[in-house]
Motif scaffolding. Structure first.
Motif, PDB file in Angstrom:
ATOM      1  N   PHE A 342       0.830  -1.244  -0.201  1.00 40.25           N
ATOM      2  CA  PHE A 342       0.016  -0.520  -0.107  1.00 40.25           C
ATOM      3  C   PHE A 342       1.039   0.816  -0.154  1.00 40.25           C
ATOM      4  CE2 PHE A 342      -3.340  -2.942   2.096  1.00 40.25           C
ATOM      5  CZ  PHE A 342      -3.804  -3.012   1.179  1.00 40.25           C
ATOM      6  N   CYS A 343       2.003   1.218   0.230  1.00 43.45           N
ATOM      7  CA  CYS A 343       2.648   2.568   0.467  1.00 43.45           C
ATOM      8  C   CYS A 343       3.836   2.211  -0.895  1.00 43.45           C
ATOM      9  CB  CYS A 343       3.937   2.286   1.877  1.00 43.45           C
ATOM     10  SG  CYS A 343       3.541   2.007   3.219  1.00 43.45           S
ATOM     11  N   THR A 344       4.035   1.247  -1.502  1.00 46.16           N
ATOM     12  CA  THR A 344       5.033   1.366  -2.653  1.00 46.16           C
ATOM     13  C   THR A 344       3.682   0.338  -3.463  1.00 46.16           C
ATOM     14  OG1 THR A 344       6.995   1.805  -1.664  1.00 46.16           O
ATOM     15  CG2 THR A 344       6.843   0.772  -3.967  1.00 46.16           C
ATOM     16  N   PRO A 345       3.400   0.663  -4.320  1.00 55.31           N
ATOM     17  CA  PRO A 345       2.715  -0.406  -4.795  1.00 55.31           C
ATOM     18  C   PRO A 345       2.192  -0.417  -6.449  1.00 55.31           C
ATOM     19  CG  PRO A 345       1.295   2.299  -5.045  1.00 55.31           C
ATOM     20  CD  PRO A 345       2.948   2.374  -4.169  1.00 55.31           C
ATOM     21  N   THR A 346       3.514  -0.320  -6.862  1.00 51.27           N
ATOM     22  CA  THR A 346       4.141  -0.755  -8.227  1.00 51.27           C
ATOM     23  C   THR A 346       5.313  -1.532  -8.180  1.00 51.27           C
ATOM     24  OG1 THR A 346       5.864   1.444  -9.100  1.00 51.27           O
ATOM     25  CG2 THR A 346       2.750   2.250  -9.544  1.00 51.27           C
ATOM     26  N   VAL A 347       5.517  -2.069  -9.698  1.00 53.27           N
ATOM     27  CA  VAL A 347       6.803  -2.416 -10.059  1.00 53.27           C
ATOM     28  C   VAL A 347       7.556  -1.699  -9.736  1.00 53.27           C
ATOM     29  CG1 VAL A 347       8.256  -3.840 -11.547  1.00 53.27           C
ATOM     30  CG2 VAL A 347       5.160  -4.525 -11.142  1.00 53.27           C
ATOM     31  N   ASN A 348       7.919  -0.569 -10.829  1.00 56.31           N
ATOM     32  CA  ASN A 348       9.034  -0.067 -10.180  1.00 56.31           C
ATOM     33  C   ASN A 348       9.102   0.452  -8.985  1.00 56.31           C
ATOM     34  OD1 ASN A 348       9.196   3.746 -10.059  1.00 56.31           O
ATOM     35  ND2 ASN A 348      10.139   2.650 -12.177  1.00 56.31           N
ATOM     36  N   GLY A 349       8.269   0.793  -8.285  1.00 57.26           N
ATOM     37  CA  GLY A 349       8.717   1.074  -6.580  1.00 57.26           C
ATOM     38  C   GLY A 349      10.057   0.711  -6.001  1.00 57.26           C
ATOM     39  N   PHE A 350       9.534  -0.670  -6.540  1.00 55.14           N
ATOM     40  CA  PHE A 350      10.523  -1.923  -5.351  1.00 55.14           C
ATOM     41  C   PHE A 350      12.042  -1.707  -5.582  1.00 55.14           C
ATOM     42  CE2 PHE A 350       6.776  -3.703  -4.869  1.00 55.14           C
ATOM     43  CZ  PHE A 350       6.577  -3.360  -2.894  1.00 55.14           C
ATOM     44  N   GLY A 351      12.263  -0.639  -6.641  1.00 57.54           N
ATOM     45  CA  GLY A 351      14.034  -0.066  -7.321  1.00 57.54           C
ATOM     46  C   GLY A 351      14.449   0.246  -6.181  1.00 57.54           C
ATOM     47  N   ARG A 352      13.671   1.067  -5.132  1.00 63.14           N
ATOM     48  CA  ARG A 352      14.244   2.225  -4.328  1.00 63.14           C
ATOM     49  C   ARG A 352      15.083   1.448  -3.518  1.00 63.14           C
ATOM     50  NH1 ARG A 352      10.694   4.436  -0.629  1.00 63.14           N
ATOM     51  NH2 ARG A 352      11.712   6.346   0.523  1.00 63.14           N
ATOM     52  N   PHE A 353      14.323   0.401  -2.792  1.00 62.57           N
ATOM     53  CA  PHE A 353      15.099  -0.083  -1.655  1.00 62.57           C
ATOM     54  C   PHE A 353      16.018  -0.718  -1.773  1.00 62.57           C
ATOM     55  CE2 PHE A 353      10.098  -0.965  -1.170  1.00 62.57           C
ATOM     56  CZ  PHE A 353      10.027  -0.258   0.156  1.00 62.57           C
ATOM     57  N   ARG A 354      17.269   0.023  -2.049  1.00 64.57           N
ATOM     58  CA  ARG A 354      18.693  -0.138  -1.997  1.00 64.57           C
ATOM     59  C   ARG A 354      19.637   0.401  -0.539  1.00 64.57           C
ATOM     60  NH1 ARG A 354      20.027   1.918  -8.701  1.00 64.57           N
ATOM     61  NH2 ARG A 354      18.182   0.152  -8.974  1.00 64.57           N
ATOM     62  N   PRO A 355      20.759  -0.104  -0.748  1.00 61.95           N
ATOM     63  CA  PRO A 355      21.788   0.100   0.900  1.00 61.95           C
ATOM     64  C   PRO A 355      22.133   1.507   0.185  1.00 61.95           C
ATOM     65  CG  PRO A 355      22.668  -1.670  -0.716  1.00 61.95           C
ATOM     66  CD  PRO A 355      21.105  -1.266  -1.214  1.00 61.95           C
TER      67      PRO A 355
END
Length: 492
Positions: A342-355
């Protein structure tokens, strides 16, 4: 004859006065058109545009809306087989592209600042028999807030929204009928500042023209804008908004995001709230949600603690947060993986979670720690004590984002959950990682019984169907970059 607003149980003296006041404003301003607008599950505003003389009746009777608008994935394809027997069996009241009724809220009227003689009204969908459409995302937040109200609490939210602005250099591909496709191409663009110079005054000067449009649009719409900032990424900016009640904050986010895109487009700019625009060397955009609970009796910040709990250390939540705030924090952690979609609802958004990217990777909290998923801000005796959730992307549906916080936090309060110590290594080892894909996030949601029950199983199944369609089309796409360009950059 019964008005539709009466059938819905909404009509009364206060609403009648508001409708008459809105009609007078429309006439006094000489408006010719009024947009009746609804926010879909993806955070996109849709609706119909009425001539001014038709608005007063619409406030009483509503206007028809094809029900398939609620069944679209991010490409605008209908994710349910509405013309097949049983195709919408799981969705009572839906089928065969039947009509719903959009009923405008007369208190929501705005005159749009970027286009001539045009007004705007927010609406919500109802079934034709006057029963509410429970799948409507604004209604989802209304239910969550009602649950919070029963606990004697309300929610306050402040918004930090990162996004990208580009100057349009060539719009040929987007409007050329020979290149039309589903979804279509975005325009060709160039940056408004080169990036990698965080908060640089000279970069603001370069981007001042579009940022002035953002400023004037937000203020003309009555939004509580506090600041405009140059972010780290090329052509990336941020808007910060003052704290309001949760529903107002969600409504403001919808109005800001869709209004700013349109106003900038009129001036030759392309604004995008997608997390990671389809260019090399970009920096992901986040939407940081600052939240606190307020006691209904007296309005005191329920997260505020006057003195540290005896025997606590700064690593303990109860060193700063009240017991209720500590339980709420623990609930957000307990359901972090489930609420991520619900906070990150797109395929695109999960590329943000990086160290080491000022974006979280793990289910952790920290004290004023921007690498942690949850950042606790404030000191004992500080009425501004709050929790910042840093996992949101700016294209998220505001109503679902906030509802997920309420349901997760209330479970922590009701079960008196205790959070672990604060992290001092947000990118180190952790017991739980955030999902790394939309598919994984949907699975985490489905497996969390508390969150499924809180949102309602019918809504979870509906939401998962739409998002699974998006994930499957991405998986099947031969050119993943082109998918992101058309699916998100062109539309969000």
């Amino acid at each position: 004859m019964t008005r539709f607003a009466e059938l819905c149980g909404l009509h009364g003296p206060a609403r009648e006065q508001a409708a008459q006041r809105t009609a007078r404003l429309i006439e006094a301003a000489g408006l010719e058109l009024v947009r009746i607008v609804w926010c879909d599950v993806h955070g996109v505003t849709r609706g119909k545009t009425l001539v001014a003389s038709a608005v007063r009746r619409a406030l009483d009777e509503g206007i028809g809306m094809v029900s398939t608008l609620m069944l679209k994935d991010t490409s605008d394809r209908t994710a349910y087989k509405v013309f097949e027997r049983g195709g919408t069996a799981s969705l009572p009241g839906f089928g065969f592209a039947n009509n719903l009724v959009l009923l405008p809220d007369p208190e929501s009227f705005h005159q749009l600042p970027w286009t001539a003689a045009t007004g705007w009204l927010r609406a919500q969908p109802w079934f034709q028999d006057g029963t509410p459409v429970e799948l409507d995302t604004r209604r989802v937040l209304q239910r969550a807030l009602a649950r919070l109200d029963k606990a004697g609490l309300s929610m306050r939210c402040g918004l930090e929204v990162e996004f990208h602005i580009y100057r349009i250099t060539d719009n040929t591909a987007q409007v050329d009928p020979e290149q039309a496709a589903w979804p279509g191409l975005p325009p060709q663009v160039q940056m408004v500042h080169p990036g990698y110079n965080l908060l640089a005054e000279s970069a603001f000067d370069m981007a001042e023209e579009p940022l002035r449009i953002v400023q004037r649009t937000a203020q003309a719409l009555g939004l509580p804008l506090l600041s405009l900032e140059i972010e780290l990424g090329p052509s990336q900016v941020e808007a910060v908004f003052d704290v309001t009640d949760a529903m107002t904050a969600a409504d403001n986010m919808v109005l800001f995001r869709n209004g700013v895109r349109q106003a900038l487009r009129h001036a030759g700019y392309h604004a995008t709230f997608m997390c990671r625009p389809p260019f090399p060397n970009i920096i992901s955009s986040g939407w940081h949600l600052h939240q606190s609970l307020v006691e209904a009796d007296g309005g005191r910040n329920a997260f505020q603690r006057e003195t540290p709990r005896a025997g606590s250390t700064p690593a303990d939540a109860a060193h700063t947060l009240s017991d209720l705030g500590s339980h709420y924090l623990a609930g957000l952690l307990e359901h972090a993986r489930a609420m991520a979609v619900f906070c990150t609802p797109t395929v695109n958004g999960f590329g943000r979670f990086r160290p080491n990217a000022l974006a979280p990777q793990s289910v952790l909290w920290g004290r004023d720690n921007r690498g942690a998923m949850l950042r606790v801000i404030g000191q004992c005796g500080d009425a501004g004590t709050r929790i910042e959730n840093r996992i949101g992307e700016p294209s998220a549906n505001a109503y679902l984002y906030m509802a997920s916080q309420i349901h997760a936090g209330l479970d922590g309060i009701e079960r008196r959950l205790q959070p672990p110590p604060a992290t001092d290594s947000p990118y180190g080892q952790a017991d739980a990682q955030l999902p790394t894909s939309l598919g994984e996030a949907l699975e985490a949601l489905r497996s969390d019984a508390v969150m499924c029950d809180a949102f309602g199983r019918p809504f979870i199944d509906y939401f998962a169907t739409l998002k699974t369609s998006e994930q499957q089309r991405h998986d099947a796409a031969e050119d993943k970059a082109d998918f992101h360009r058309r699916e998100y950059f062109s539309r969000f």
